[in-house]
Scaffold this motif. Structure first.
Motif, PDB file in Angstrom:
ATOM      1  N   MET A 124       0.831  -1.211   0.000  1.00 54.29           N
ATOM      2  CA  MET A 124       0.000   0.000   0.000  1.00 54.29           C
ATOM      3  C   MET A 124       0.862   1.257   0.000  1.00 54.29           C
ATOM      4  O   MET A 124       0.513   2.244  -0.650  1.00 54.29           O
ATOM      5  CB  MET A 124      -0.960  -0.004   1.201  1.00 54.29           C
ATOM      6  N   ASP A 125       1.991   1.222   0.721  1.00 52.39           N
ATOM      7  CA  ASP A 125       2.908   2.376   0.683  1.00 52.39           C
ATOM      8  C   ASP A 125       3.381   2.626  -0.749  1.00 52.39           C
ATOM      9  O   ASP A 125       3.492   3.772  -1.188  1.00 52.39           O
ATOM     10  CB  ASP A 125       4.142   2.115   1.564  1.00 52.39           C
ATOM     11  N   THR A 126       3.667   1.535  -1.454  1.00 51.89           N
ATOM     12  CA  THR A 126       4.126   1.677  -2.842  1.00 51.89           C
ATOM     13  C   THR A 126       3.011   2.264  -3.712  1.00 51.89           C
ATOM     14  O   THR A 126       3.265   3.150  -4.536  1.00 51.89           O
ATOM     15  CB  THR A 126       4.579   0.310  -3.394  1.00 51.89           C
ATOM     16  N   ALA A 127       1.789   1.778  -3.507  1.00 51.20           N
ATOM     17  CA  ALA A 127       0.654   2.302  -4.277  1.00 51.20           C
ATOM     18  C   ALA A 127       0.500   3.806  -4.028  1.00 51.20           C
ATOM     19  O   ALA A 127       0.266   4.586  -4.950  1.00 51.20           O
ATOM     20  CB  ALA A 127      -0.629   1.569  -3.896  1.00 51.20           C
ATOM     21  N   ARG A 128       0.643   4.193  -2.759  1.00 48.66           N
ATOM     22  CA  ARG A 128       0.572   5.627  -2.439  1.00 48.66           C
ATOM     23  C   ARG A 128       1.735   6.377  -3.092  1.00 48.66           C
ATOM     24  O   ARG A 128       1.589   7.526  -3.509  1.00 48.66           O
ATOM     25  CB  ARG A 128       0.567   5.836  -0.927  1.00 48.66           C
ATOM     26  N   GLY A 129       2.877   5.693  -3.193  1.00 43.69           N
ATOM     27  CA  GLY A 129       4.031   6.272  -3.872  1.00 43.69           C
ATOM     28  C   GLY A 129       3.726   6.570  -5.332  1.00 43.69           C
ATOM     29  O   GLY A 129       4.162   7.579  -5.884  1.00 43.69           O
ATOM     30  N   CYS A 130       2.958   5.688  -5.967  1.00 43.33           N
ATOM     31  CA  CYS A 130       2.535   5.937  -7.355  1.00 43.33           C
ATOM     32  C   CYS A 130       1.585   7.129  -7.388  1.00 43.33           C
ATOM     33  O   CYS A 130       1.719   8.045  -8.203  1.00 43.33           O
ATOM     34  CB  CYS A 130       1.783   4.730  -7.930  1.00 43.33           C
ATOM     35  N   GLN A 131       0.605   7.079  -6.461  1.00 42.56           N
ATOM     36  CA  GLN A 131      -0.471   8.067  -6.543  1.00 42.56           C
ATOM     37  C   GLN A 131      -0.005   9.496  -6.273  1.00 42.56           C
ATOM     38  O   GLN A 131      -0.532  10.439  -6.862  1.00 42.56           O
ATOM     39  CB  GLN A 131      -1.602   7.708  -5.576  1.00 42.56           C
ATOM     40  N   GLN A 132       0.992   9.648  -5.405  1.00 45.78           N
ATOM     41  CA  GLN A 132       1.424  11.013  -5.055  1.00 45.78           C
ATOM     42  C   GLN A 132       1.862  11.797  -6.302  1.00 45.78           C
ATOM     43  O   GLN A 132       1.736  13.020  -6.325  1.00 45.78           O
ATOM     44  CB  GLN A 132       2.544  10.968  -4.023  1.00 45.78           C
ATOM     45  N   CYS A 133       2.370  11.097  -7.327  1.00 40.99           N
ATOM     46  CA  CYS A 133       2.729  11.811  -8.565  1.00 40.99           C
ATOM     47  C   CYS A 133       1.589  11.809  -9.581  1.00 40.99           C
ATOM     48  O   CYS A 133       1.471  12.741 -10.371  1.00 40.99           O
ATOM     49  CB  CYS A 133       3.973  11.209  -9.190  1.00 40.99           C
ATOM     50  N   HIS A 134       0.782  10.744  -9.544  1.00 39.78           N
ATOM     51  CA  HIS A 134      -0.366  10.724 -10.479  1.00 39.78           C
ATOM     52  C   HIS A 134      -1.277  11.919 -10.205  1.00 39.78           C
ATOM     53  O   HIS A 134      -1.887  12.458 -11.122  1.00 39.78           O
ATOM     54  CB  HIS A 134      -1.155   9.419 -10.334  1.00 39.78           C
ATOM     55  N   GLN A 135      -1.376  12.290  -8.939  1.00 41.91           N
ATOM     56  CA  GLN A 135      -2.182  13.465  -8.608  1.00 41.91           C
ATOM     57  C   GLN A 135      -1.326  14.705  -8.745  1.00 41.91           C
ATOM     58  O   GLN A 135      -0.462  14.966  -7.915  1.00 41.91           O
ATOM     59  CB  GLN A 135      -2.724  13.361  -7.174  1.00 41.91           C
ATOM     60  N   GLY A 136      -1.540  15.444  -9.786  1.00 44.74           N
ATOM     61  CA  GLY A 136      -0.815  16.703  -9.942  1.00 44.74           C
ATOM     62  C   GLY A 136       0.215  16.694 -11.050  1.00 44.74           C
ATOM     63  O   GLY A 136       0.422  17.705 -11.708  1.00 44.74           O
ATOM     64  N   TYR A 137       0.861  15.531 -11.259  1.00 48.16           N
ATOM     65  CA  TYR A 137       1.900  15.483 -12.293  1.00 48.16           C
ATOM     66  C   TYR A 137       1.490  14.661 -13.515  1.00 48.16           C
ATOM     67  O   TYR A 137       2.235  14.569 -14.476  1.00 48.16           O
ATOM     68  CB  TYR A 137       3.202  14.922 -11.720  1.00 48.16           C
ATOM     69  N   ARG A 138       0.312  14.041 -13.443  1.00 51.05           N
ATOM     70  CA  ARG A 138      -0.138  13.206 -14.565  1.00 51.05           C
ATOM     71  C   ARG A 138      -1.519  13.689 -14.971  1.00 51.05           C
ATOM     72  O   ARG A 138      -2.369  13.960 -14.104  1.00 51.05           O
ATOM     73  CB  ARG A 138      -0.205  11.752 -14.119  1.00 51.05           C
ATOM     74  N   ALA A 139      -1.745  13.795 -16.275  1.00 53.37           N
ATOM     75  CA  ALA A 139      -3.050  14.253 -16.762  1.00 53.37           C
ATOM     76  C   ALA A 139      -4.127  13.256 -16.343  1.00 53.37           C
ATOM     77  O   ALA A 139      -3.897  12.044 -16.366  1.00 53.37           O
ATOM     78  CB  ALA A 139      -3.020  14.378 -18.277  1.00 53.37           C
TER      79      ALA A 139
END
Lengths: 160, 210
Positions: A144-159
């Motif tokens: 889950m930490d890794t998933a959050r690691g993905c999401q922190q950039c998907h929100q804001g840095y990915r369309a």
């Protein structure tokens, strides 16, 4: 062949070899020299990351039987992959958003982007360690930490 | 005279919807809570579906054909919003209800087709192409702000009616409303039927999409 002819031939060879050497050097520094190559490299790397994470996700979320060895292998693959895409955000890939989901704000907040990249990579490393325990109770929070690691950039840095 | 305006199902539906939508708001956009978000979304789907059916077979006050009125009735209500006691939604509020139901329904349905590109995949996402899934995911992420605006207008309008002496919110709690002039009690269908229908909808929706 005359001495003069030898000299010319030798000079041409030296120039050619030097030239090749310079070209080879450039090629070694980066395989991609165009923006579209950099984007393709990023996207393919993320696609590999996604596929390997999805495989582990199936085991963590109970959609696939847990196989400790397969899980360790995937975690290891993810660890190596986690370093791959980010280099293509600089060099030929810097400020490139054409045919890409990358948002320009990445390069405006570059140090934040780097910090989030580091957080993601650290989370994957922890996941690899947890995978070695072969204990799902230890694996799940790191997953889950890794998933959050993905999401922190998907929100804001990915369309979206 | 005291009139029974809202049956128990309508009241239960309304306040359950408030709870569940709040939960969806809090769990949305955060991968940690995505599984809870998914389940709450299915509850909303069951609630809305039951409400729509109830709009055809339920109590008179809850039926769409009772409260969906034409532009003339809407204009006259806007000119004099405090006049009379509506034994259903008023002509403007009725359309607001339909708008909120449709917006929430679109949100619940698009949620079924989302893919977060990390590990969550909506239960129906496999039916569509990647492009469509991408489009619906992006709609699902962005549309909630519009829903919040709709809900804010709804709450504000009710607050204004309350200040002006029309206790609409109280009626949604007790089901009763006080009418100055004598009126005919609208036909009330027992709310238990609505809850039974809701239970049935919850079961098949969770079985299919859970």
């Amino acid at each position: 062949m005359s001495m003069k002819a030898w000299t010319i031939a030798a000079s041409i060879s030296v120039i050619a070899i030097t030239g090749l050497g310079i070209t080879a050097n450039h090629a070694a520094a980066s395989a991609f020299t165009t923006a579209s190559d950099a984007v393709e490299y990023r996207q393919k790397a993320f696609s590999l990351i996604r596929e390997n994470f999805a495989y582990m996700s199936g085991m963590v979320r109970g959609e696939r039987d847990y196989d400790a060895d397969a899980f360790k292998q995937r975690a290891q693959a993810l660890y190596h992959l986690s370093y791959i895409p980010f280099e293509a955000f600089s060099g030929a890939g810097e400020n490139v958003t054409a045919n890409s989901d990358a948002l320009p704000v990445i390069w405006e907040n570059w140090s934040d982007f780097e910090a989030k990249r580091d957080t993601f990579q650290a989370a994957v490393k922890e996941l690899v360690n947890a995978a070695a325990s072969e204990n799902m109770r230890e694996i799940r929070p790191k997953f889950m930490d890794t998933a959050r690691g993905c999401q922190q950039c998907h929100q804001g840095y990915r369309a979206d | 005279m005291v009139v029974t305006l809202w049956d128990a199902f309508i009241r239960g539906f309304h306040w359950l919807l408030v709870l569940v939508v709040t939960g969806l708001w809090l769990t949305g956009g955060n991968i940690t809570y995505i599984d809870i978000h998914h389940k709450l979304g299915l509850v909303v789907l069951a609630l809305l579906l039951t409400r729509i059916i109830w709009g055809f077979v339920g109590s008179e006050s809850a039926r769409f054909r009772t409260f969906l009125r034409g532009p003339r009735a809407m204009i006259s209500h806007i000119r004099n919003p405090l006049k009379g006691t509506w034994l259903t939604h008023n002509p403007v509020g009725g359309w607001a209800v339909v708008l909120m139901i449709l917006a929430l329904l679109a949100q619940a349905i698009t949620g079924l087709f989302t893919d977060d590109a990390i590990f969550f995949r909506g239960p129906l996402a496999h039916l569509l192409s990647n492009d469509w899934v991408r489009t619906l995911t992006s709609y699902h992420k962005q549309a909630f702000d519009w829903i919040l605006i709709l809900l804010a207008i709804h709450i504000l309008a009710n607050a204004i009616y309350s200040i002006k002496g029309k206790r609409l919110m109280g009626a949604m709690v007790t089901g009763k409303i006080e009418s100055q002039e004598p009126v005919k009690q609208p036909k009330v269908v027992h709310g238990g039927y609505g809850f039974a229908l809701l239970a049935f909808n919850l079961i098949w929706i969770f079985w299919w999409l859970g």
